[in-house]
Design a protein around this motif. Structure first.
Motif, PDB file in Angstrom:
ATOM      1  N   GLY A  57      15.179   9.595  -5.868  1.00 49.84           N
ATOM      2  CA  GLY A  57      15.079   8.403  -6.695  1.00 49.84           C
ATOM      3  C   GLY A  57      14.819   7.114  -5.942  1.00 49.84           C
ATOM      4  N   ASP A  58      14.870   7.130  -4.614  1.00 50.94           N
ATOM      5  CA  ASP A  58      14.603   5.919  -3.839  1.00 50.94           C
ATOM      6  C   ASP A  58      13.166   5.449  -4.045  1.00 50.94           C
ATOM      7  OD1 ASP A  58      17.115   5.614  -2.779  1.00 50.94           O
ATOM      8  OD2 ASP A  58      16.649   6.555  -0.842  1.00 50.94           O
ATOM      9  N   THR A  59      12.995   4.134  -4.035  1.00 45.77           N
ATOM     10  CA  THR A  59      11.678   3.541  -4.205  1.00 45.77           C
ATOM     11  C   THR A  59      11.185   2.954  -2.886  1.00 45.77           C
ATOM     12  OG1 THR A  59      12.649   1.412  -4.843  1.00 45.77           O
ATOM     13  CG2 THR A  59      12.123   2.974  -6.616  1.00 45.77           C
ATOM     14  N   ALA A  60       9.857   2.848  -2.751  1.00 47.85           N
ATOM     15  CA  ALA A  60       9.301   2.358  -1.490  1.00 47.85           C
ATOM     16  C   ALA A  60       7.947   1.711  -1.718  1.00 47.85           C
ATOM     17  CB  ALA A  60       9.169   3.506  -0.487  1.00 47.85           C
ATOM     18  N   VAL A  61       7.605   0.779  -0.818  1.00 44.82           N
ATOM     19  CA  VAL A  61       6.243   0.255  -0.732  1.00 44.82           C
ATOM     20  C   VAL A  61       5.763   0.522   0.687  1.00 44.82           C
ATOM     21  CG1 VAL A  61       7.067  -2.105  -0.173  1.00 44.82           C
ATOM     22  CG2 VAL A  61       4.726  -1.736  -1.034  1.00 44.82           C
ATOM     23  N   ASP A  62       4.593   1.113   0.783  1.00 40.83           N
ATOM     24  CA  ASP A  62       4.009   1.491   2.067  1.00 40.83           C
ATOM     25  C   ASP A  62       2.813   0.587   2.340  1.00 40.83           C
ATOM     26  OD1 ASP A  62       3.427   2.869   4.394  1.00 40.83           O
ATOM     27  OD2 ASP A  62       2.372   4.497   3.373  1.00 40.83           O
ATOM     28  N   LEU A  63       2.976  -0.361   3.267  1.00 40.60           N
ATOM     29  CA  LEU A  63       1.922  -1.317   3.568  1.00 40.60           C
ATOM     30  C   LEU A  63       0.919  -0.732   4.548  1.00 40.60           C
ATOM     31  CD1 LEU A  63       3.972  -4.625   3.985  1.00 40.60           C
ATOM     32  CD2 LEU A  63       3.270  -3.428   1.907  1.00 40.60           C
ATOM     33  N   CYS A  64      -0.316  -1.188   4.429  1.00 36.68           N
ATOM     34  CA  CYS A  64      -1.402  -0.647   5.265  1.00 36.68           C
ATOM     35  C   CYS A  64      -1.375   0.876   5.164  1.00 36.68           C
ATOM     36  CB  CYS A  64      -1.276  -1.118   6.709  1.00 36.68           C
ATOM     37  SG  CYS A  64      -1.223  -2.910   6.902  1.00 36.68           S
ATOM     38  N   CYS A  65      -1.275   1.360   3.935  1.00 39.22           N
ATOM     39  CA  CYS A  65      -1.023   2.786   3.696  1.00 39.22           C
ATOM     40  C   CYS A  65      -2.195   3.666   4.098  1.00 39.22           C
ATOM     41  CB  CYS A  65      -0.673   3.022   2.238  1.00 39.22           C
ATOM     42  SG  CYS A  65      -2.016   2.674   1.070  1.00 39.22           S
ATOM     43  N   GLY A  66      -3.388   3.088   4.245  1.00 37.01           N
ATOM     44  CA  GLY A  66      -4.529   3.856   4.721  1.00 37.01           C
ATOM     45  C   GLY A  66      -4.850   5.031   3.823  1.00 37.01           C
ATOM     46  N   THR A  67      -4.849   6.221   4.411  1.00 36.47           N
ATOM     47  CA  THR A  67      -5.191   7.426   3.647  1.00 36.47           C
ATOM     48  C   THR A  67      -3.965   8.128   3.072  1.00 36.47           C
ATOM     49  OG1 THR A  67      -5.206   8.774   5.665  1.00 36.47           O
ATOM     50  CG2 THR A  67      -7.290   7.750   5.008  1.00 36.47           C
ATOM     51  N   CYS A  68      -2.820   7.436   3.098  1.00 35.88           N
ATOM     52  CA  CYS A  68      -1.640   7.786   2.291  1.00 35.88           C
ATOM     53  C   CYS A  68      -0.809   8.964   2.786  1.00 35.88           C
ATOM     54  CB  CYS A  68      -2.036   8.019   0.827  1.00 35.88           C
ATOM     55  SG  CYS A  68      -2.665   6.525   0.022  1.00 35.88           S
ATOM     56  N   ASP A  69      -0.935   9.371   4.038  1.00 36.30           N
ATOM     57  CA  ASP A  69      -0.083  10.459   4.518  1.00 36.30           C
ATOM     58  C   ASP A  69       1.405  10.096   4.429  1.00 36.30           C
ATOM     59  OD1 ASP A  69      -2.174  12.132   4.998  1.00 36.30           O
ATOM     60  OD2 ASP A  69      -2.245  11.820   7.154  1.00 36.30           O
ATOM     61  N   TRP A  70       1.755   8.893   4.902  1.00 38.39           N
ATOM     62  CA  TRP A  70       3.160   8.485   4.866  1.00 38.39           C
ATOM     63  C   TRP A  70       3.595   8.203   3.428  1.00 38.39           C
ATOM     64  CZ3 TRP A  70       5.521   4.073   8.387  1.00 38.39           C
ATOM     65  CH2 TRP A  70       6.919   4.224   8.428  1.00 38.39           C
ATOM     66  N   LEU A  93      -8.389   3.523   0.656  1.00 38.79           N
ATOM     67  CA  LEU A  93      -7.652   3.862  -0.559  1.00 38.79           C
ATOM     68  C   LEU A  93      -8.324   4.981  -1.347  1.00 38.79           C
ATOM     69  CD1 LEU A  93      -6.596   0.307  -1.801  1.00 38.79           C
ATOM     70  CD2 LEU A  93      -5.084   2.097  -0.919  1.00 38.79           C
ATOM     71  N   LYS A  94      -9.646   5.044  -1.302  1.00 39.22           N
ATOM     72  CA  LYS A  94     -10.350   6.134  -1.980  1.00 39.22           C
ATOM     73  C   LYS A  94      -9.978   7.482  -1.379  1.00 39.22           C
ATOM     74  CE  LYS A  94     -14.405   3.440  -3.402  1.00 39.22           C
ATOM     75  NZ  LYS A  94     -15.846   3.193  -3.124  1.00 39.22           N
ATOM     76  N   VAL A  95      -9.897   7.537  -0.041  1.00 40.13           N
ATOM     77  CA  VAL A  95      -9.477   8.771   0.622  1.00 40.13           C
ATOM     78  C   VAL A  95      -8.045   9.106   0.231  1.00 40.13           C
ATOM     79  CG1 VAL A  95      -9.108   9.922   2.840  1.00 40.13           C
ATOM     80  CG2 VAL A  95     -11.056   8.368   2.554  1.00 40.13           C
ATOM     81  N   GLY A  96      -7.180   8.087   0.230  1.00 38.23           N
ATOM     82  CA  GLY A  96      -5.789   8.302  -0.153  1.00 38.23           C
ATOM     83  C   GLY A  96      -5.646   8.752  -1.590  1.00 38.23           C
ATOM     84  N   GLU A  97      -6.437   8.184  -2.479  1.00 35.68           N
ATOM     85  CA  GLU A  97      -6.386   8.559  -3.898  1.00 35.68           C
ATOM     86  C   GLU A  97      -6.710  10.034  -4.096  1.00 35.68           C
ATOM     87  OE1 GLU A  97      -8.230   7.006  -8.177  1.00 35.68           O
ATOM     88  OE2 GLU A  97      -9.051   6.288  -6.277  1.00 35.68           O
ATOM     89  N   ASN A  98      -7.665  10.533  -3.332  1.00 39.77           N
ATOM     90  CA  ASN A  98      -8.002  11.959  -3.430  1.00 39.77           C
ATOM     91  C   ASN A  98      -6.826  12.831  -2.994  1.00 39.77           C
ATOM     92  OD1 ASN A  98     -10.610  11.456  -4.342  1.00 39.77           O
ATOM     93  ND2 ASN A  98     -11.482  11.414  -2.281  1.00 39.77           N
ATOM     94  N   LYS A  99      -6.111  12.402  -1.972  1.00 42.83           N
ATOM     95  CA  LYS A  99      -4.935  13.157  -1.518  1.00 42.83           C
ATOM     96  C   LYS A  99      -3.825  13.128  -2.567  1.00 42.83           C
ATOM     97  CE  LYS A  99      -5.467  12.364   3.473  1.00 42.83           C
ATOM     98  NZ  LYS A  99      -4.788  11.811   4.666  1.00 42.83           N
TER      99      LYS A  99
END
Length: 247
Positions: A57-70, A93-99
């Motif tokens: 249930g913890d919430t987070a914001v990931d800055l400079c998230c790039g391709t979203c692995d983290w 972000l497009k690469v991250g969105e696909n993931k």
């Protein structure tokens, strides 16, 4: 042009340049991370997640998230908590969105194009604010850390995983030779980008060392700051806690 205007113009120029770098390497970013870090970035992120100890249930914001692995790692650790990934590069972000779609996490993860120095979120919103391999690329890292501190809840955690500077020889010399001479050539070979990967070691040269960054964490008001050297100091994990007014 006065000093303030010159500073603003320089900041905008740096922002635009860094954005263009990541726009151009987005499709090769993941494979280049594996090659250039010898896949150590995966172990570093695993260690970081262990130190964060996210709860369901913890919430987070990931800055400079790039391709979203983290971003995805945090969503999986939280299970149900909302996670927002923010980056200034539409191509990344497009690469991250696909993931995110491949992992069926669209309902849990929201991706936002934005500026890490001016976060579009209210105060005290998230349990965690993270930035991975992005802090050295921003024009004003102290402003980013202030924003991260602002948007986490009292008692919340600000986390930075970033390349750092080894301090002991001969490893230090070998590392800088690799980063300054070999890395750009690998970028040219595998990603067809030399100038962009030449810029990355330049960004590290201006970035504060592990203890210097820990001091900046404290200067922006974070408490219980911890700094962990990783793989001989070529990377570092920094963690700070926002004061808990209820304690």
């Amino acid at each position: 042009m006065n000093t303030s205007d010159k500073t603003k113009a320089h900041t905008e120029e740096q922002y635009d340049h860094v954005q263009s770098v990541f726009e151009s390497i987005a499709s090769k970013y993941d494979i280049m991370n594996d090659i250039l870090s010898f896949r150590r970035h995966k172990a570093w992120r695993k260690f970081t997640m262990k130190q964060m100890a996210m709860k369901p249930g913890d919430t987070a914001v990931d800055l400079c998230c790039g391709t979203c692995d983290w971003t995805l790692s945090m969503a999986e650790a939280s299970g149900t908590g909302q996670v927002i990934g923010l980056d200034f590069s539409p191509n990344m972000l497009k690469v991250g969105e696909n993931k995110v779609r491949a992992k069926h996490k669209e309902d849990q993860i929201t991706l936002v194009q934005g500026n890490a120095m001016e976060l579009p979120f209210e105060d005290n919103r998230f349990d965690y604010a993270t930035i991975g391999f992005g802090l050295r690329n921003v024009p004003d890292l102290e402003k980013v850390l202030q924003e991260m501190r602002r948007v986490v809840k009292p008692g919340g955690m600000v986390v930075c995983l970033e390349l750092s500077k080894p301090t002991w020889q001969p490893f230090k010399g070998i590392y800088y030779f690799y980063f300054q001479k070999i890395l750009p050539s690998l970028g040219k070979l595998f990603a067809k980008r030399y100038d962009q990967y030449k810029w990355l070691p330049d960004s590290l040269a201006l970035f504060p060392g592990r203890e210097e960054l820990a001091a900046i964490f404290r200067n922006v008001g974070l408490e219980h700051v911890k700094a962990y050297p990783l793989t001989g100091g070529i990377a570092a994990l920094h963690i700070g806690i926002k004061e808990n007014r209820h304690v």
